[in-house]
Design a protein around this motif. Structure first.
Motif, PDB file in Angstrom:
ATOM      1  N   VAL A  50       1.137  -1.602  -0.057  1.00 61.26           N
ATOM      2  CA  VAL A  50       0.134   0.450   0.142  1.00 61.26           C
ATOM      3  C   VAL A  50       0.763   1.253  -0.285  1.00 61.26           C
ATOM      4  CG1 VAL A  50      -1.890   1.366   1.271  1.00 61.26           C
ATOM      5  CG2 VAL A  50      -1.527  -1.357   0.948  1.00 61.26           C
ATOM      6  N   SER A  51       1.806   1.378   1.249  1.00 61.37           N
ATOM      7  CA  SER A  51       2.228   2.557   1.150  1.00 61.37           C
ATOM      8  C   SER A  51       3.940   2.489   1.573  1.00 61.37           C
ATOM      9  CB  SER A  51       1.643   3.246   1.459  1.00 61.37           C
ATOM     10  OG  SER A  51       2.531   5.081   2.015  1.00 61.37           O
ATOM     11  N   SER A  52       4.780   2.768   1.919  1.00 58.48           N
ATOM     12  CA  SER A  52       6.179   2.696   2.635  1.00 58.48           C
ATOM     13  C   SER A  52       6.447   4.279   2.663  1.00 58.48           C
ATOM     14  CB  SER A  52       7.121   1.426   1.684  1.00 58.48           C
ATOM     15  OG  SER A  52       7.236   2.087   0.577  1.00 58.48           O
ATOM     16  N   ILE A  53       7.594   4.199   3.310  1.00 53.86           N
ATOM     17  CA  ILE A  53       8.510   5.065   4.012  1.00 53.86           C
ATOM     18  C   ILE A  53       9.958   5.125   4.694  1.00 53.86           C
ATOM     19  CG2 ILE A  53       7.301   5.840   6.064  1.00 53.86           C
ATOM     20  CD1 ILE A  53       7.551   8.408   5.993  1.00 53.86           C
ATOM     21  N   SER A  54      11.115   5.595   3.937  1.00 54.98           N
ATOM     22  CA  SER A  54      12.054   5.154   3.898  1.00 54.98           C
ATOM     23  C   SER A  54      12.667   5.995   5.665  1.00 54.98           C
ATOM     24  CB  SER A  54      13.128   6.278   2.854  1.00 54.98           C
ATOM     25  OG  SER A  54      12.600   7.667   3.356  1.00 54.98           O
ATOM     26  N   ILE A  55      14.008   5.111   5.945  1.00 57.01           N
ATOM     27  CA  ILE A  55      14.273   5.483   7.329  1.00 57.01           C
ATOM     28  C   ILE A  55      14.719   6.777   7.601  1.00 57.01           C
ATOM     29  CG2 ILE A  55      16.539   5.313   8.808  1.00 57.01           C
ATOM     30  CD1 ILE A  55      17.242   2.770   7.195  1.00 57.01           C
ATOM     31  N   SER A  56      14.577   7.613   6.389  1.00 51.18           N
ATOM     32  CA  SER A  56      14.909   9.391   6.882  1.00 51.18           C
ATOM     33  C   SER A  56      13.323   9.674   6.755  1.00 51.18           C
ATOM     34  CB  SER A  56      15.999   9.908   5.840  1.00 51.18           C
ATOM     35  OG  SER A  56      15.549   9.810   4.713  1.00 51.18           O
ATOM     36  N   GLY A  57      12.775   8.931   6.050  1.00 50.24           N
ATOM     37  CA  GLY A  57      10.962   9.670   5.627  1.00 50.24           C
ATOM     38  C   GLY A  57      12.117  10.285   4.793  1.00 50.24           C
ATOM     39  N   SER A  58      12.260  10.895   3.283  1.00 47.47           N
ATOM     40  CA  SER A  58      12.425  11.571   2.716  1.00 47.47           C
ATOM     41  C   SER A  58      12.081  11.061   1.475  1.00 47.47           C
ATOM     42  CB  SER A  58      14.358  11.895   1.758  1.00 47.47           C
ATOM     43  OG  SER A  58      15.102  10.778   1.815  1.00 47.47           O
ATOM     44  N   SER A  59      11.979   9.776   0.683  1.00 49.20           N
ATOM     45  CA  SER A  59      11.095   9.355  -0.005  1.00 49.20           C
ATOM     46  C   SER A  59      10.012   8.504   0.639  1.00 49.20           C
ATOM     47  CB  SER A  59      12.220   8.155  -0.759  1.00 49.20           C
ATOM     48  OG  SER A  59      13.450   8.557  -0.742  1.00 49.20           O
ATOM     49  N   THR A  60       8.910   8.350  -0.042  1.00 52.17           N
ATOM     50  CA  THR A  60       7.348   7.461   0.015  1.00 52.17           C
ATOM     51  C   THR A  60       7.309   7.366  -1.295  1.00 52.17           C
ATOM     52  OG1 THR A  60       6.153   9.896  -0.021  1.00 52.17           O
ATOM     53  CG2 THR A  60       7.076   9.461   2.357  1.00 52.17           C
ATOM     54  N   TYR A  61       6.874   5.663  -1.062  1.00 57.28           N
ATOM     55  CA  TYR A  61       5.942   5.307  -2.410  1.00 57.28           C
ATOM     56  C   TYR A  61       4.891   5.252  -2.012  1.00 57.28           C
ATOM     57  CZ  TYR A  61      10.911   4.687  -2.803  1.00 57.28           C
ATOM     58  OH  TYR A  61      12.154   5.236  -2.720  1.00 57.28           O
ATOM     59  N   TYR A  62       3.679   5.066  -2.875  1.00 60.22           N
ATOM     60  CA  TYR A  62       2.523   4.724  -2.561  1.00 60.22           C
ATOM     61  C   TYR A  62       2.102   3.834  -3.877  1.00 60.22           C
ATOM     62  CZ  TYR A  62       2.066   8.608   0.486  1.00 60.22           C
ATOM     63  OH  TYR A  62       2.371   9.212   1.759  1.00 60.22           O
ATOM     64  N   ALA A  63       1.012   2.765  -3.505  1.00 61.98           N
ATOM     65  CA  ALA A  63       0.068   2.052  -4.619  1.00 61.98           C
ATOM     66  C   ALA A  63      -0.902   2.836  -5.415  1.00 61.98           C
ATOM     67  CB  ALA A  63      -0.520   1.051  -3.847  1.00 61.98           C
ATOM     68  N   ASP A  64      -1.110   3.362  -6.444  1.00 62.90           N
ATOM     69  CA  ASP A  64      -1.859   3.697  -7.885  1.00 62.90           C
ATOM     70  C   ASP A  64      -2.707   3.419  -6.991  1.00 62.90           C
ATOM     71  OD1 ASP A  64      -0.625   2.802 -10.645  1.00 62.90           O
ATOM     72  OD2 ASP A  64       0.778   3.803  -9.382  1.00 62.90           O
ATOM     73  N   VAL A  83      -4.748   3.530  -3.624  1.00 61.65           N
ATOM     74  CA  VAL A  83      -4.424   4.782  -3.152  1.00 61.65           C
ATOM     75  C   VAL A  83      -4.186   6.208  -3.200  1.00 61.65           C
ATOM     76  CG1 VAL A  83      -4.512   2.368  -1.489  1.00 61.65           C
ATOM     77  CG2 VAL A  83      -2.384   4.109  -1.895  1.00 61.65           C
ATOM     78  N   LYS A  84      -2.582   6.079  -4.161  1.00 64.99           N
ATOM     79  CA  LYS A  84      -2.473   7.965  -4.361  1.00 64.99           C
ATOM     80  C   LYS A  84      -3.388   8.792  -4.126  1.00 64.99           C
ATOM     81  CE  LYS A  84       1.664   6.403  -7.100  1.00 64.99           C
ATOM     82  NZ  LYS A  84       2.364   6.400  -8.505  1.00 64.99           N
ATOM     83  N   GLY A  85      -2.679   9.667  -3.753  1.00 68.82           N
ATOM     84  CA  GLY A  85      -3.894  10.856  -3.413  1.00 68.82           C
ATOM     85  C   GLY A  85      -4.686  10.721  -2.260  1.00 68.82           C
ATOM     86  N   ARG A  86      -5.129   9.359  -1.609  1.00 66.24           N
ATOM     87  CA  ARG A  86      -6.053   9.452  -0.884  1.00 66.24           C
ATOM     88  C   ARG A  86      -5.325   8.978   0.681  1.00 66.24           C
ATOM     89  NH1 ARG A  86      -9.257   5.210  -1.058  1.00 66.24           N
ATOM     90  NH2 ARG A  86      -8.002   4.176  -1.951  1.00 66.24           N
ATOM     91  N   PHE A  87      -4.174   8.480   0.428  1.00 64.58           N
ATOM     92  CA  PHE A  87      -3.445   7.738   1.824  1.00 64.58           C
ATOM     93  C   PHE A  87      -2.453   8.409   1.722  1.00 64.58           C
ATOM     94  CE2 PHE A  87      -5.469   3.195   1.424  1.00 64.58           C
ATOM     95  CZ  PHE A  87      -6.234   3.658   2.349  1.00 64.58           C
ATOM     96  N   THR A  88      -1.828   8.992   3.464  1.00 68.95           N
ATOM     97  CA  THR A  88      -0.638   9.695   3.278  1.00 68.95           C
ATOM     98  C   THR A  88      -0.155   7.998   4.380  1.00 68.95           C
ATOM     99  OG1 THR A  88      -1.537  11.223   2.849  1.00 68.95           O
ATOM    100  CG2 THR A  88       0.469  11.470   4.644  1.00 68.95           C
ATOM    101  N   ILE A  89       1.609   7.930   3.979  1.00 63.98           N
ATOM    102  CA  ILE A  89       2.056   7.524   5.536  1.00 63.98           C
ATOM    103  C   ILE A  89       3.161   8.836   5.981  1.00 63.98           C
ATOM    104  CG2 ILE A  89       3.927   6.841   4.236  1.00 63.98           C
ATOM    105  CD1 ILE A  89       4.740   4.253   4.837  1.00 63.98           C
ATOM    106  N   SER A  90       3.124   8.569   7.578  1.00 64.53           N
ATOM    107  CA  SER A  90       4.396   9.744   7.949  1.00 64.53           C
ATOM    108  C   SER A  90       4.664   8.823   8.894  1.00 64.53           C
ATOM    109  CB  SER A  90       3.736  10.886   8.275  1.00 64.53           C
ATOM    110  OG  SER A  90       2.550  10.556   8.924  1.00 64.53           O
ATOM    111  N   ARG A  91       5.847   9.798   9.870  1.00 63.30           N
ATOM    112  CA  ARG A  91       6.461   8.397  11.242  1.00 63.30           C
ATOM    113  C   ARG A  91       7.036   9.815  11.944  1.00 63.30           C
ATOM    114  NH1 ARG A  91      10.921   4.983   8.331  1.00 63.30           N
ATOM    115  NH2 ARG A  91      11.354   4.538  10.750  1.00 63.30           N
ATOM    116  N   ASP A  92       6.584   9.537  12.751  1.00 59.83           N
ATOM    117  CA  ASP A  92       6.942   9.930  14.454  1.00 59.83           C
ATOM    118  C   ASP A  92       8.207   9.463  15.292  1.00 59.83           C
ATOM    119  OD1 ASP A  92       6.834  11.752  17.056  1.00 59.83           O
ATOM    120  OD2 ASP A  92       5.029  12.378  16.062  1.00 59.83           O
ATOM    121  N   ASN A  93       9.179   9.562  14.652  1.00 61.55           N
ATOM    122  CA  ASN A  93      10.026   8.895  15.376  1.00 61.55           C
ATOM    123  C   ASN A  93      10.252   9.189  17.093  1.00 61.55           C
ATOM    124  OD1 ASN A  93      11.215   7.616  13.637  1.00 61.55           O
ATOM    125  ND2 ASN A  93      12.807   8.957  12.622  1.00 61.55           N
ATOM    126  N   ALA A  94       9.987  10.342  17.619  1.00 62.41           N
ATOM    127  CA  ALA A  94      10.037  11.130  18.461  1.00 62.41           C
ATOM    128  C   ALA A  94       9.233   9.393  19.145  1.00 62.41           C
ATOM    129  CB  ALA A  94       9.367  11.936  19.074  1.00 62.41           C
TER     130      ALA A  94
END
Length: 122
Positions: free
Chosen positions: A48-62, A64-75
């Motif tokens: 569905v989606s993935s995010i890199s270690i730094s958060g600088s790169s994200t990927y989405y399946a076609d 879900v694009k425009g509907r889903f958002t991946i994010s990370r809160d390392n804290a």
């Protein structure tokens, strides 16, 4: 082995929103790329989606694009999947996974959570 726990699933009407959380237990999540996958009955598990270690790169399946958002809160040692404009075809068990390389491929990830059910229905 990284221990992951998903939460936030549930029943929602079409057009509604949910936010899924993926929390690490006993490990620091900021050393890993994180992916979200889903599996509906009778279907293959799909990325569905993935995010890199730094958060600088994200990927989405076609789908879900425009509907889903991946994010990370390392804290908070947590990765989120914000799901908006949900459709019945989004109904599935959603899994998060940890690996070294962000992608939509299952083979990129070695540690998996137990999954959380998302049901989109009126």
């Amino acid at each position: 082995q990284v221990q992951l726990v998903e939460s936030g699933g549930g029943l929602v009407q079409p057009g509604g929103s949910l936010r899924l959380s993926c929390a690490a237990s006993g490990f620091t999540l900021d050393y890993y790329s994180i992916g979200w996958f889903r599996q509906a009955p009778g279907k293959e598990r799909e990325g569905v989606s993935s995010i890199s270690i730094s958060g600088s790169s994200t990927y989405y399946a076609d789908s879900v694009k425009g509907r889903f958002t991946i994010s990370r809160d390392n804290a908070k040692n947590t990765v989120y999947l914000q799901m908006n404009s949900l459709k019945p075809e989004d109904t599935a068990v959603y899994y998060c996974a940890a690996g070294l390389i962000a992608s939509l491929r299952r083979t990129s990830f070695g540690s998996w959570g137990q999954g959380t059910q998302v049901t989109v229905s009126s």
